[in-house]
Design an enzyme around this catalytic site. Structure first.
Site, short mmCIF file in Angstrom:
data_model
loop_
_atom_site.label_atom_id
_atom_site.label_comp_id
_atom_site.label_asym_id
_atom_site.label_seq_id
_atom_site.Cartn_x
_atom_site.Cartn_y
_atom_site.Cartn_z
N LYS A 155 -12.23 14.72 5.66
CA LYS A 155 -13.37 14.26 4.85
C LYS A 155 -14.27 13.35 5.67
O LYS A 155 -13.78 12.56 6.48
CB LYS A 155 -12.87 13.48 3.64
CG LYS A 155 -14.00 12.93 2.77
CD LYS A 155 -13.51 11.98 1.71
CE LYS A 155 -13.96 10.57 2.02
NZ LYS A 155 -13.71 9.63 0.92
N GLU A 212 -19.30 15.49 2.51
CA GLU A 212 -19.57 14.62 1.35
C GLU A 212 -20.85 13.82 1.56
O GLU A 212 -20.82 12.77 2.20
CB GLU A 212 -18.39 13.66 1.11
CG GLU A 212 -18.64 12.73 -0.07
CD GLU A 212 -17.51 11.74 -0.32
OE1 GLU A 212 -16.58 11.65 0.49
OE2 GLU A 212 -17.58 11.04 -1.35
N ARG A 260 0.85 -1.20 0.00
CA ARG A 260 0.00 0.00 0.00
C ARG A 260 0.88 1.24 0.00
O ARG A 260 0.60 2.23 -0.68
CB ARG A 260 -0.92 0.01 1.23
CG ARG A 260 -1.94 -1.10 1.24
CD ARG A 260 -3.00 -0.90 2.30
NE ARG A 260 -2.55 -1.12 3.67
CZ ARG A 260 -2.53 -2.29 4.30
NH1 ARG A 260 -2.92 -3.38 3.68
NH2 ARG A 260 -2.13 -2.37 5.57
N LYS A 315 -18.36 18.12 -1.28
CA LYS A 315 -17.99 17.03 -2.19
C LYS A 315 -19.26 16.25 -2.54
O LYS A 315 -19.65 15.32 -1.83
CB LYS A 315 -16.96 16.11 -1.53
CG LYS A 315 -16.57 14.90 -2.36
CD LYS A 315 -15.28 14.27 -1.90
CE LYS A 315 -15.00 12.99 -2.67
NZ LYS A 315 -13.63 12.51 -2.48
P1 13P Z 1 -14.50 7.99 -5.99
O1 13P Z 1 -14.06 9.15 -6.82
O2 13P Z 1 -13.83 6.70 -6.35
O3 13P Z 1 -15.99 7.89 -5.86
O4 13P Z 1 -13.96 8.26 -4.52
C1 13P Z 1 -14.06 9.52 -4.01
C2 13P Z 1 -14.24 9.44 -2.55
O5 13P Z 1 -13.46 9.97 -1.81
C3 13P Z 1 -15.40 8.73 -2.03
O6 13P Z 1 -15.54 9.01 -0.66
#
Ligand code: 13P
Length: 346
Positions: free
Chosen positions: A137, A184, A46, A226
């Site tokens: 996030k 988000e 990773r 987001k």
């Molecule tokens: P994706 O762009 O693969 O949807 O991932 C963005 C993300 O941070 C989802 O929480």
């Protein structure tokens, strides 16, 4: 709370031509990604994968304003001992951290989830700040049911409200710790629903979210949204054009997102890599909105590089080239300057 610092960071995160690299896959999710390239997900592998991305100088310097990390990566060092956070900062990109503990089945709401992680968050944010994170996030997940087969119609109001309330509590705690919250609320695109349903649900979720952010005392100038784009479910037989996705997404954002928000950075949500770029570009071609619209992509930035790398260090240069191309194409899209010719020339 230092509002000026929060606003400066939020503005920098959405610098025109740049966007965010979402490299915050949990240990479970990155294992699934590695399974797809027949690679065993060890801590070193990773590290190798993410170090390779963070060492892609042209992409990082020119097109990546910040990187969302998972707890493990924020604490990890490159093979030569350089902390990965320092590597990211060396390109003038900002390190960020995913702080939610995942979407868990919601009691009383079968088939829906509530994102957990508020307990103890104040202490975790203080530590993350000390480790170098300047934004965070939290992802809430909203799923639209299949109208033909579902026993219950989702999302329910109860699940929307619980998730937006948690997002607002998280955002307030972030700002107290001088960390910019990315909020988000992801309306999943995996269903059978048409674009109008996604339009209505996204509008409902965003209106509720901004009401909750207000109630919890969150200062919008120090936040980033987001969201998902407004699309039809992947299994819907009628798929909208790029223009319709762009027009509807811009319409919903204009209806719901106050102009005090510095920027909006989309998730890719399982869209085809080029479609995610094309849709973003079409929105920026429309223009005329108060926020910068850019990307915070996970899969749509990483997938082609991941398949090129395939877990083998011999493919290092080719994988960096693939990552640079996607980052550059999305950088152009964030300014409405992408074209199919440049895409093909990559
Ligand atoms: P994706 O762009 O693969 O949807 O991932 C963005 C993300 O941070 C989802 O929480």
């Amino acid at each position: 709370m230092n509002l000026e610092q929060l606003n400066n960071i939020a503005v920098k995160m959405v610098t025109p031509g740049q966007g965010l690299l979402a490299a915050d896959e949990s240990t479970g999710t990155i294992k699934k990604r590695f399974d797809s390239i027949n690679t065993v997900s060890t801590e070193d592998k990773r590290r190798d994968w993410r170090e390779m991305l963070f060492r892609t100088e042209d992409a990082m310097k020119n097109h990546i304003s910040g990187v969302i990390l998972y707890d493990e990566t924020l604490r990890q060092s490159a093979k030569d001992g350089t902390p990965l956070v320092d590597l990211i900062r060396s390109h003038d990109a900002i390190p960020g951290i995913k702080v939610d503990m995942g979407a868990k089945p919601m009691a009383g709401r079968p088939g829906e989830t509530i994102t957990e992680g508020l307990d103890g968050l104040r202490a975790r944010l203080a530590e993350y700040y000390d480790l170098g994170a300047r934004f965070a996030k939290w992802r809430a997940v909203i799923e639209i049911s299949n109208p033909d087969t579902a026993d219950r119609v989702t999302p329910s109001w109860g699940a929307i409200k619980a998730n937006t309330h948690a997002l607002a509590r998280y955002a307030a705690l972030c700002q107290e710790a001088n960390i910019v919250p990315i909020v988000e609320p992801e309306v999943l695109m995996g269903g059978y629903h048409g674009i109008q349903t996604c339009h209505d649900v996204t509008e409902n979720v965003l209106k509720t979210l901004y009401s909750d952010l207000y109630e919890q005392g969150v200062i919008l100038e120090g936040t980033i949204l987001k969201p998902n784009m407004v699309v039809a479910g992947k299994r819907c037989p009628t798929q909208p054009s790029v223009e319709e996705v762009a027009e509807r997404t811009v319409q919903v954002l204009k209806d719901c997102v106050p102009s005090a928000v510095p920027g909006i950075a989309f998730l890719s949500g399982g869209q085809d890599n080029v479609a995610a770029t094309e849709n973003l570009n079409a929105m920026n071609e429309i223009g005329g909105f108060p926020w910068n619209l850019t990307y915070s992509y996970g899969r749509a930035l990483q997938q082609s590089a991941l398949f090129t790398w395939a877990g083998d260090s011999a493919n290092y240069d080719a994988a960096q080239k693939a990552f640079h191309h996607r980052a550059r194409m999305n950088g152009l899209a964030s300014m409405g300057q992408w074209s199919a010719e440049q895409e093909a020339a990559g």
